[in-house]
Design a protein around this motif. Structure first.
Motif, short mmCIF file in Angstrom:
data_model
loop_
_atom_site.label_atom_id
_atom_site.label_comp_id
_atom_site.label_asym_id
_atom_site.label_seq_id
_atom_site.Cartn_x
_atom_site.Cartn_y
_atom_site.Cartn_z
N GLU A 1 -8.24 15.59 3.27
CA GLU A 1 -8.13 15.52 4.72
C GLU A 1 -8.21 14.09 5.23
O GLU A 1 -7.86 13.82 6.38
N LYS A 2 -8.68 13.17 4.38
CA LYS A 2 -8.90 11.79 4.82
C LYS A 2 -8.00 10.78 4.12
O LYS A 2 -8.10 9.58 4.38
N VAL A 3 -7.14 11.26 3.23
CA VAL A 3 -6.24 10.35 2.54
C VAL A 3 -4.88 11.00 2.41
O VAL A 3 -4.77 12.21 2.21
N ARG A 4 -3.84 10.20 2.57
CA ARG A 4 -2.47 10.72 2.45
C ARG A 4 -1.67 9.75 1.59
O ARG A 4 -1.57 8.57 1.90
N VAL A 5 -1.12 10.28 0.52
CA VAL A 5 -0.26 9.48 -0.35
C VAL A 5 1.14 9.46 0.23
O VAL A 5 1.67 10.49 0.66
N ARG A 6 1.74 8.30 0.28
CA ARG A 6 3.05 8.15 0.90
C ARG A 6 4.15 8.47 -0.10
O ARG A 6 4.27 7.82 -1.14
N THR A 7 4.94 9.48 0.23
CA THR A 7 6.04 9.89 -0.63
C THR A 7 7.30 10.06 0.21
O THR A 7 7.25 10.18 1.43
N TYR A 8 8.44 10.08 -0.49
CA TYR A 8 9.72 10.39 0.14
C TYR A 8 10.54 11.20 -0.83
O TYR A 8 10.82 10.75 -1.94
N GLY B 1 9.66 13.65 -2.62
CA GLY B 1 8.93 13.93 -3.85
C GLY B 1 8.63 12.72 -4.70
O GLY B 1 8.00 12.85 -5.76
N LYS B 2 9.02 11.52 -4.26
CA LYS B 2 8.77 10.31 -5.04
C LYS B 2 7.77 9.42 -4.31
O LYS B 2 7.75 9.34 -3.09
N LEU B 3 6.94 8.76 -5.10
CA LEU B 3 5.95 7.85 -4.54
C LEU B 3 6.64 6.65 -3.91
O LEU B 3 7.55 6.06 -4.49
N VAL B 4 6.24 6.29 -2.69
CA VAL B 4 6.75 5.09 -2.04
C VAL B 4 5.99 3.89 -2.60
O VAL B 4 4.78 3.79 -2.45
N LYS B 5 6.71 3.00 -3.26
CA LYS B 5 6.06 1.87 -3.92
C LYS B 5 6.38 0.57 -3.20
O LYS B 5 7.47 0.39 -2.68
N GLY B 6 5.41 -0.32 -3.22
CA GLY B 6 5.64 -1.65 -2.68
C GLY B 6 6.65 -2.38 -3.55
O GLY B 6 6.79 -2.10 -4.75
N LYS B 7 7.37 -3.32 -2.95
CA LYS B 7 8.37 -4.08 -3.72
C LYS B 7 7.68 -4.93 -4.76
O LYS B 7 6.68 -5.60 -4.49
N PHE C 1 0.84 -1.19 0.00
CA PHE C 1 0.00 0.00 0.00
C PHE C 1 0.88 1.24 0.00
O PHE C 1 1.86 1.30 0.74
N ASN C 2 0.53 2.24 -0.81
CA ASN C 2 1.29 3.48 -0.81
C ASN C 2 0.44 4.69 -0.47
O ASN C 2 0.73 5.81 -0.87
N PHE C 3 -0.62 4.44 0.28
CA PHE C 3 -1.42 5.55 0.79
C PHE C 3 -2.05 5.13 2.11
O PHE C 3 -2.15 3.95 2.44
N GLN C 4 -2.46 6.13 2.86
CA GLN C 4 -3.19 5.90 4.11
C GLN C 4 -4.50 6.67 4.04
O GLN C 4 -4.52 7.83 3.59
#
Length: 311
Positions: free
Chosen positions: A45-52, A54-60, A17-20
């Motif tokens: 306000e209810k969803v946050r995309v996971r980045t580091y 400026g890049k999307l954090v992707k599952g392996k 998952f790359n969002f909360q």
């Protein structure tokens, strides 16, 4: 009793998952338990995309997960210290889906890395105390945490008598040699080397304080440098710890590309065998590949005390 131990950098084993998101309530489901409603996450306000950075954090990638799982299963170790795992749920999912739950005992403590890559352990043997040293500091920088990730200390217990500790592992992931873009290469390397040197000094100090000269322990992990590097000298050449490089005489074919894992056999730790003294030297039993990256050097190391006796 023989205990086989190894170390493996899993190279960004992130969650699938790359969002909360936040869900206010569960919508009704059908008689068969299936959802009859659709969830739409369009409220920032209810969803946050996971980045580091400026890049999307992707599952392996699933194929890469299968690759490392195949190599872990081929090694068939009792205990495996790993690096670069996002969280305990990711580790549990990986162990269940790809390793057939062969490792019943899993441990991970969130560490210092802002990229969310943590140290962890997979074990077929029971695990006792687990200690994080992520808050440790160094005299040269007392206001800072010295470890980029952590130093994870784990006791491995005898499956026949869980009141008996077989050995203690000190899992490491020292400062990498990567230099950020825009940083002077020489200055960046000098800063990374200096921090890795402080980390090696800190590991040596902690291990010496937590063990006895005749104790059973292994210092292992991704050291991000060669065994004879000056940065690792405080640890590798410590007269107090008397560590021996377990990969000095590996068995099997050495890797020709990419990273490798270090598998070590810790032999004869049953107290009925010469008071617990090892029957034979610790050795690397199956160095192997971790990732198909020909440009990456083999940097995973493992150490043990020269004369392990029962603690």
């Amino acid at each position: 009793m023989d205990v086989t131990v190894g170390t493996f950098n899993l190279n960004n084993l992130f969650s699938r998952f790359n969002f909360q998101a936040e869900i206010g309530q569960i919508q009704p489901v059908g008689p068969d338990g299936e959802l009859t409603s659709k969830y739409v996450f369009d409220d920032p306000e209810k969803v946050r995309v996971r980045t580091y950075k400026g890049k999307l954090v992707k599952g392996k990638d699933p194929a890469e997960q299968t690759l490392i799982a195949d190599r872990i299963q081929a090694m068939d170790l009792d205990v495996l210290a790993v690096q670069e795992v996002e969280d305990i749920d990711t580790l549990r999912y990986f162990a269940a889906q790809h390793l057939g739950n062969a490792y019943r005992f899993l441990s991970l403590i969130e560490g210092n890395d802002p990229r969310l890559i943590d140290l962890a352990l997979l074990s077929k043997f029971p695990v006792g105390a687990v200690t994080s040293w992520q808050h440790a500091s160094h005299p040269e920088a007392p206001g800072e945490r010295v470890f980029s990730r952590d130093l994870l200390e784990v006791d491995i217990l005898d499956p026949r008598d869980t009141d008996r500790r077989l050995l203690t592992l000190f899992n490491n992931h020292l400062k990498s040699q990567f230099v950020e873009q825009g940083v002077d290469p020489e200055e960046g390397k000098a800063a990374a080397d200096a921090r890795r040197h402080r980390q090696a000094e800190s590991v040596a100090r902690i291990v010496a304080a937590r063990t006895r000269p005749d104790g059973r322990f292994l210092v292992l992990g991704d050291m991000n440098d060669s065994p004879d590097a000056p940065t690792l000298a405080p640890l590798a050449a410590s007269a107090q710890l008397s560590l021996t490089e377990a990969l000095a005489h590996p068995a099997g074919d050495p890797p020709t590309q990419g990273r490798r894992s270090a598998a070590t056999r810790f032999g004869g730790v049953d107290p009925s065998v010469q008071g617990g003294r090892a029957e034979r030297p610790v050795r690397a039993v199956r160095p192997d590949l971790a990732e198909s990256e020909p440009h990456r050097a083999a940097q995973e190391l493992a150490y043990r005390p020269a004369h392990p006796t029962r603690r």
